[in-house]
Scaffold this active site. Structure first.
Site, short mmCIF file in Angstrom:
data_model
loop_
_atom_site.label_atom_id
_atom_site.label_comp_id
_atom_site.label_asym_id
_atom_site.label_seq_id
_atom_site.Cartn_x
_atom_site.Cartn_y
_atom_site.Cartn_z
N CYS A 30 -0.93 -38.90 -9.75
CA CYS A 30 -0.35 -39.52 -10.94
C CYS A 30 -0.70 -41.01 -10.99
O CYS A 30 -0.43 -41.75 -10.05
CB CYS A 30 1.17 -39.35 -10.95
SG CYS A 30 1.95 -40.07 -12.41
N HIS A 73 -8.77 -34.34 -8.80
CA HIS A 73 -9.03 -34.92 -10.12
C HIS A 73 -10.13 -35.94 -9.91
O HIS A 73 -9.92 -36.97 -9.26
CB HIS A 73 -7.77 -35.57 -10.67
CG HIS A 73 -7.94 -36.12 -12.05
ND1 HIS A 73 -6.89 -36.44 -12.86
CD2 HIS A 73 -9.07 -36.38 -12.80
CE1 HIS A 73 -7.33 -36.89 -14.03
NE2 HIS A 73 -8.66 -36.87 -14.00
N LYS A 122 -2.72 -32.33 -4.49
CA LYS A 122 -3.58 -32.73 -5.59
C LYS A 122 -3.86 -34.23 -5.46
O LYS A 122 -2.93 -35.02 -5.39
CB LYS A 122 -2.92 -32.44 -6.94
CG LYS A 122 -3.84 -32.63 -8.15
CD LYS A 122 -3.15 -32.09 -9.42
CE LYS A 122 -4.12 -32.08 -10.60
NZ LYS A 122 -4.42 -33.43 -11.09
N PRO A 145 -0.88 -29.02 -13.46
CA PRO A 145 0.43 -29.59 -13.78
C PRO A 145 0.32 -30.69 -14.83
O PRO A 145 -0.57 -31.52 -14.79
CB PRO A 145 0.89 -30.17 -12.43
CG PRO A 145 -0.37 -30.44 -11.68
CD PRO A 145 -1.33 -29.36 -12.09
N MET A 146 1.27 -30.67 -15.77
CA MET A 146 1.31 -31.71 -16.80
C MET A 146 2.72 -31.77 -17.37
O MET A 146 3.22 -30.78 -17.91
CB MET A 146 0.32 -31.42 -17.92
CG MET A 146 0.38 -32.41 -19.07
SD MET A 146 0.05 -34.13 -18.57
CE MET A 146 -1.68 -34.05 -18.13
N VAL A 147 3.38 -32.92 -17.20
CA VAL A 147 4.71 -33.10 -17.74
C VAL A 147 4.64 -32.95 -19.26
O VAL A 147 3.80 -33.56 -19.93
CB VAL A 147 5.27 -34.49 -17.36
CG1 VAL A 147 6.61 -34.74 -18.06
CG2 VAL A 147 5.44 -34.59 -15.84
#
Length: 245
Positions: free
Chosen positions: A92, A161, A133, A8-10
């Site tokens: 995040c 991560h 995540k 996922p990545m905005v």
């Protein structure tokens, strides 16, 4: 079967880019992070933020959340719209996550009960797998214990991560992006969940969660990095926003 993953990545993992990555080998794709509160309550937000396509599967709806019922409600709606799995963001590191108290700022011990309740309540109300995540905690045993607790609460997959969360209070401590990801810690977590070594017995559940996939995230710039990372971490998949395939 889904080891090559678009993380996922905005501004990066929207529908068009997911379809492009699938064309070149991505086997599983995440949406950008979406607000569970907004998704649960605003039809316009849902229509804008979660767009999919018959060729866009399997797709994981990826959410920020700090309210168990709002997360559950958002995920129920995402499944109705075609999500094949849902995911809770605990990674995040941005200031907006600090201000809104979500993402990696829920990894502290004071929020553990809340996080596990989010996973437990959401997984009980949906018909698809629940993913989480995370980032690394301060020590490998702490990370192993967190992953075990997430699995016990209903998580079917955990992506790691392999960097620590940033501390925005006084800008002290390791930064969110300082240096290379610590993939060796992913390997240690994976082995512990398989019941191997002292950590497997003391923190990893004695092998009870050896079938739960662990996804490695970090240190990917080329295809060779993907291959090397999978060998080093022994993870079940490798995820990268820009270069996962």
């Amino acid at each position: 079967p889904h080891g090559l993953i678009l993380a996922p990545m905005v501004g990066g993992s929207e529908l068009a880019f997911r379809l492009l990555c699938r064309k070149y080998g991505a086997q599983l794709c995440y949406t950008p992070m979406m607000s569970s509160d907004m998704f649960a309550s605003d039809p316009g937000y849902r229509a804008r933020e979660f767009q999919t396509h018959p060729e866009d599967h399997p797709v994981v709806a990826h959410f920020s959340a700090n309210d168990p019922q709002m997360m559950a409600s958002a995920c129920v709606k995402a499944v109705e719209m075609g999500a094949d799995a849902v995911d809770l963001n605990l990674g995040c590191p941005q200031r907006i996550a600090h201000a809104g108290h979500f993402g990696s700022y829920l990894l502290g011990p004071q929020d553990r009960t809340l996080v596990l309740d989010v996973v437990r309540r959401t997984s009980a109300q949906i018909s698809v797998p629940m993913f989480v995540k995370i980032r690394l905690l301060d020590s490998v045993p702490e990370t192993v214990e967190l992953v075990r607790q997430l699995c016990e609460s209903g998580a079917s997959l955990v992506a790691i991560h392999a960097r620590y969360r940033v501390n925005l209070v006084g800008r002290s401590g390791p930064g969110a992006r300082d240096g290379a990801a610590m993939l060796d810690q992913v390997a240690q977590v994976k082995r512990a969940l398989q019941g191997q070594g002292p950590l497997g017995a003391s923190h990893g559940g004695g092998g009870r969660f050896k079938h739960v996939p662990i996804i490695s995230n970090g240190n990917v710039r080329t295809w060779g990095d993907v291959v090397a990372n999978l060998l080093e971490t022994e993870a079940d998949g490798d995820a990268k926003p820009q270069l996962s395939v």
